[in-house]
Each structure stands twice: as C-alpha cells, then as structure tokens.
Write a protein that holds these residues in place. Structure first.
Motif, PDB file in Angstrom:
ATOM      1  N   ALA A   1       0.828  -1.210   0.000  1.00 16.20           N
ATOM      2  CA  ALA A   1       0.000   0.000   0.000  1.00 16.20           C
ATOM      3  C   ALA A   1       0.863   1.261   0.000  1.00 16.20           C
ATOM      4  O   ALA A   1       0.593   2.207  -0.739  1.00 16.20           O
ATOM      5  N   VAL A   2       1.900   1.284   0.815  1.00 22.48           N
ATOM      6  CA  VAL A   2       2.782   2.457   0.862  1.00 22.48           C
ATOM      7  C   VAL A   2       3.517   2.607  -0.465  1.00 22.48           C
ATOM      8  O   VAL A   2       3.543   3.691  -1.055  1.00 22.48           O
ATOM      9  N   CYS A   3       4.113   1.521  -0.939  1.00 22.19           N
ATOM     10  CA  CYS A   3       4.925   1.589  -2.151  1.00 22.19           C
ATOM     11  C   CYS A   3       4.091   1.927  -3.384  1.00 22.19           C
ATOM     12  O   CYS A   3       4.545   2.663  -4.266  1.00 22.19           O
ATOM     13  N   ALA A   4       2.877   1.431  -3.446  1.00 24.19           N
ATOM     14  CA  ALA A   4       2.004   1.711  -4.591  1.00 24.19           C
ATOM     15  C   ALA A   4       1.623   3.182  -4.656  1.00 24.19           C
ATOM     16  O   ALA A   4       1.295   3.693  -5.729  1.00 24.19           O
ATOM     17  N   GLY A   5       1.693   3.872  -3.537  1.00 23.59           N
ATOM     18  CA  GLY A   5       1.356   5.286  -3.504  1.00 23.59           C
ATOM     19  C   GLY A   5       2.507   6.209  -3.887  1.00 23.59           C
ATOM     20  O   GLY A   5       2.336   7.426  -3.913  1.00 23.59           O
ATOM     21  N   LEU A   6       3.648   5.646  -4.188  1.00 21.43           N
ATOM     22  CA  LEU A   6       4.812   6.453  -4.557  1.00 21.43           C
ATOM     23  C   LEU A   6       4.911   6.545  -6.080  1.00 21.43           C
ATOM     24  O   LEU A   6       4.742   5.541  -6.772  1.00 21.43           O
ATOM     25  N   PRO A   7       5.165   7.742  -6.620  1.00 18.72           N
ATOM     26  CA  PRO A   7       5.145   7.925  -8.071  1.00 18.72           C
ATOM     27  C   PRO A   7       6.175   7.069  -8.801  1.00 18.72           C
ATOM     28  O   PRO A   7       7.335   7.015  -8.401  1.00 18.72           O
ATOM     29  N   GLU A   8       5.711   6.395  -9.826  1.00 19.76           N
ATOM     30  CA  GLU A   8       6.530   5.555 -10.706  1.00 19.76           C
ATOM     31  C   GLU A   8       7.096   4.309 -10.038  1.00 19.76           C
ATOM     32  O   GLU A   8       7.867   3.575 -10.644  1.00 19.76           O
ATOM     33  N   ALA A   9       6.750   4.056  -8.789  1.00 19.66           N
ATOM     34  CA  ALA A   9       7.228   2.846  -8.110  1.00 19.66           C
ATOM     35  C   ALA A   9       6.479   1.645  -8.669  1.00 19.66           C
ATOM     36  O   ALA A   9       5.314   1.748  -9.043  1.00 19.66           O
ATOM     37  N   TYR A  10       7.166   0.526  -8.737  1.00 18.51           N
ATOM     38  CA  TYR A  10       6.519  -0.701  -9.188  1.00 18.51           C
ATOM     39  C   TYR A  10       7.031  -1.895  -8.400  1.00 18.51           C
ATOM     40  O   TYR A  10       8.118  -1.871  -7.829  1.00 18.51           O
ATOM     41  N   GLU A  11       6.207  -2.927  -8.369  1.00 17.50           N
ATOM     42  CA  GLU A  11       6.485  -4.148  -7.619  1.00 17.50           C
ATOM     43  C   GLU A  11       6.866  -5.245  -8.600  1.00 17.50           C
ATOM     44  O   GLU A  11       6.318  -5.323  -9.704  1.00 17.50           O
ATOM     45  N   GLU A  12       7.781  -6.113  -8.177  1.00 18.44           N
ATOM     46  CA  GLU A  12       8.128  -7.273  -8.992  1.00 18.44           C
ATOM     47  C   GLU A  12       8.663  -8.385  -8.097  1.00 18.44           C
ATOM     48  O   GLU A  12       9.129  -8.126  -6.988  1.00 18.44           O
ATOM     49  N   PRO A  13       8.577  -9.623  -8.579  1.00 22.49           N
ATOM     50  CA  PRO A  13       9.170 -10.726  -7.825  1.00 22.49           C
ATOM     51  C   PRO A  13      10.686 -10.516  -7.733  1.00 22.49           C
ATOM     52  O   PRO A  13      11.308 -10.038  -8.684  1.00 22.49           O
ATOM     53  N   ALA A  14      11.254 -10.850  -6.595  1.00 20.19           N
ATOM     54  CA  ALA A  14      12.703 -10.759  -6.410  1.00 20.19           C
ATOM     55  C   ALA A  14      13.278 -12.175  -6.424  1.00 20.19           C
ATOM     56  O   ALA A  14      12.537 -13.160  -6.502  1.00 20.19           O
ATOM     57  N   TRP A  15      14.568 -12.299  -6.309  1.00 19.75           N
ATOM     58  CA  TRP A  15      15.199 -13.622  -6.260  1.00 19.75           C
ATOM     59  C   TRP A  15      14.621 -14.428  -5.106  1.00 19.75           C
ATOM     60  O   TRP A  15      14.567 -15.640  -5.140  1.00 19.75           O
ATOM     61  N   HIS A  16      14.176 -13.721  -4.071  1.00 24.05           N
ATOM     62  CA  HIS A  16      13.523 -14.341  -2.914  1.00 24.05           C
ATOM     63  C   HIS A  16      12.604 -13.273  -2.350  1.00 24.05           C
ATOM     64  O   HIS A  16      13.067 -12.207  -1.947  1.00 24.05           O
ATOM     65  N   GLY A  17      11.331 -13.489  -2.363  1.00 19.79           N
ATOM     66  CA  GLY A  17      10.396 -12.489  -1.875  1.00 19.79           C
ATOM     67  C   GLY A  17       9.929 -11.545  -2.972  1.00 19.79           C
ATOM     68  O   GLY A  17       9.867 -11.904  -4.148  1.00 19.79           O
ATOM     69  N   VAL A  18       9.634 -10.315  -2.564  1.00 17.85           N
ATOM     70  CA  VAL A  18       9.090  -9.291  -3.459  1.00 17.85           C
ATOM     71  C   VAL A  18       9.892  -8.017  -3.259  1.00 17.85           C
ATOM     72  O   VAL A  18      10.293  -7.699  -2.139  1.00 17.85           O
ATOM     73  N   ARG A  19      10.099  -7.275  -4.350  1.00 16.50           N
ATOM     74  CA  ARG A  19      10.800  -6.003  -4.215  1.00 16.50           C
ATOM     75  C   ARG A  19      10.035  -4.896  -4.922  1.00 16.50           C
ATOM     76  O   ARG A  19       9.212  -5.153  -5.800  1.00 16.50           O
ATOM     77  N   TRP A  20      10.338  -3.671  -4.494  1.00  7.21           N
ATOM     78  CA  TRP A  20       9.741  -2.489  -5.105  1.00  7.21           C
ATOM     79  C   TRP A  20      10.870  -1.632  -5.622  1.00  7.21           C
ATOM     80  O   TRP A  20      11.910  -1.479  -4.972  1.00  7.21           O
ATOM     81  N   ARG A  21      10.636  -1.078  -6.826  1.00  9.42           N
ATOM     82  CA  ARG A  21      11.691  -0.330  -7.498  1.00  9.42           C
ATOM     83  C   ARG A  21      11.194   1.019  -7.991  1.00  9.42           C
ATOM     84  O   ARG A  21      10.012   1.198  -8.241  1.00  9.42           O
ATOM     85  N   ILE A  22      12.133   1.913  -8.126  1.00  7.58           N
ATOM     86  CA  ILE A  22      11.919   3.169  -8.820  1.00  7.58           C
ATOM     87  C   ILE A  22      12.936   3.161  -9.951  1.00  7.58           C
ATOM     88  O   ILE A  22      14.139   3.041  -9.695  1.00  7.58           O
ATOM     89  N   ARG A  23      12.404   3.193 -11.154  1.00  3.52           N
ATOM     90  CA  ARG A  23      13.213   3.011 -12.357  1.00  3.52           C
ATOM     91  C   ARG A  23      13.910   1.655 -12.237  1.00  3.52           C
ATOM     92  O   ARG A  23      13.253   0.653 -12.158  1.00  3.52           O
ATOM     93  N   ARG A  24      15.223   1.603 -12.154  1.00  6.30           N
ATOM     94  CA  ARG A  24      15.915   0.311 -12.056  1.00  6.30           C
ATOM     95  C   ARG A  24      16.542   0.077 -10.683  1.00  6.30           C
ATOM     96  O   ARG A  24      17.343  -0.837 -10.508  1.00  6.30           O
ATOM     97  N   LYS A  25      16.165   0.896  -9.714  1.00  5.57           N
ATOM     98  CA  LYS A  25      16.770   0.805  -8.383  1.00  5.57           C
ATOM     99  C   LYS A  25      15.773   0.263  -7.368  1.00  5.57           C
ATOM    100  O   LYS A  25      14.652   0.755  -7.260  1.00  5.57           O
ATOM    101  N   THR A  26      16.203  -0.729  -6.624  1.00  7.59           N
ATOM    102  CA  THR A  26      15.361  -1.320  -5.583  1.00  7.59           C
ATOM    103  C   THR A  26      15.391  -0.427  -4.351  1.00  7.59           C
ATOM    104  O   THR A  26      16.460  -0.099  -3.842  1.00  7.59           O
TER     105      THR A  26
END
Length: 130
Positions: free
Chosen positions: A10-35
């Motif tokens: 919920a917090v991460c989805a409210g940040l501009p241009e942030a996106y969620e994706e599966p990580a090597w283990h778990g889930v990560r959120w990124r802005i552009r190409r930076k986790t």
C-alpha cells in the motif's frame, strides 16, 4: 509474509513511478531500475546471509530499505528489530513483527524511495504532492 505484504504494498504503490516485482527471494519495489524495498521470508535458516545477519533461522519476515545520513547510522546501531543488511552500507534491514508501527514503516519506505528516486520525484514526495 502475507500479513506484511499488504501494508508494504500500500505504501509503495502510492509512490510515483514505483513498481512491484518478484525478487530472487520475496518481493521487491523499485523506482526506475533501483530497488528501494525488499520483503522476504527467512525460514529454516534460508537465505543464510539474512538468517545470520538477523540472528534467526526463522520463521521471520525481513524488510530491507535504504537510508542515509544520521538516520542510517542510528538504524545500523539501534539493535532489534533493525540490523545492517548483509551487503550494501546504505541498506538497513528490519525483522517485522505483528505489532509493527505502520506509520514508522511508511516513513522508512518513503525515505528509501527518496534516496533512490530522481531528484524531481523525491522533491514531489517530500512536498507531499504526489
């Protein structure tokens, strides 16, 4: 891990241009190409680097995020639930618990986003005009 995924998402989805994706283990959120945030479980001592750093074989859920300046130093040294991530000097990890302070969590995630976001996006978030 599911009980923590919703609040972090919920917090991460409210940040501009942030996106969620599966990580090597778990889930990560990124802005552009930076986790800027990574949520992952520790179970049966895996992943071992996190289990060692957190001081637990699990089950546990860890959130990693970035920080800077005096806050980074404080979080690295304050003790549980915070600890220095197994790599990266600007990365902090936190073992989440059912009584986690959601306001503090939002603040930490937002600051981590601002550490990695382009200046204009970070300024927009800090000004509160998303």
């Amino acid at each position: 891990m599911e009980e923590y995924l919703g609040p972090v998402r919920a917090v991460c989805a409210g940040l501009p241009e942030a996106y969620e994706e599966p990580a090597w283990h778990g889930v990560r959120w990124r802005i552009r190409r930076k986790t800027f945030a990574h949520l992952l479980p520790i179970d049966a001592g895996r992943p071992p680097a996190y289990a060692r750093a957190a001081g637990t074989d699990g089950p546990a859920v860890v959130l990693t995020f970035s920080s800077s300046g005096p806050e980074l130093a404080a979080l690295h040294h304050v003790g549980p639930p915070f600890f220095a991530a197994p790599w990266g000097s600007a990365i902090v990890a936190m073992v989440l618990a059912p009584d986690v302070d959601h306001a503090e969590l939002a603040e930490l995630l937002t600051e981590s986003f601002c550490v990695h976001a382009p200046r204009t996006l970070a300024e927009r978030v800090r000004a509160g005009s998303q």
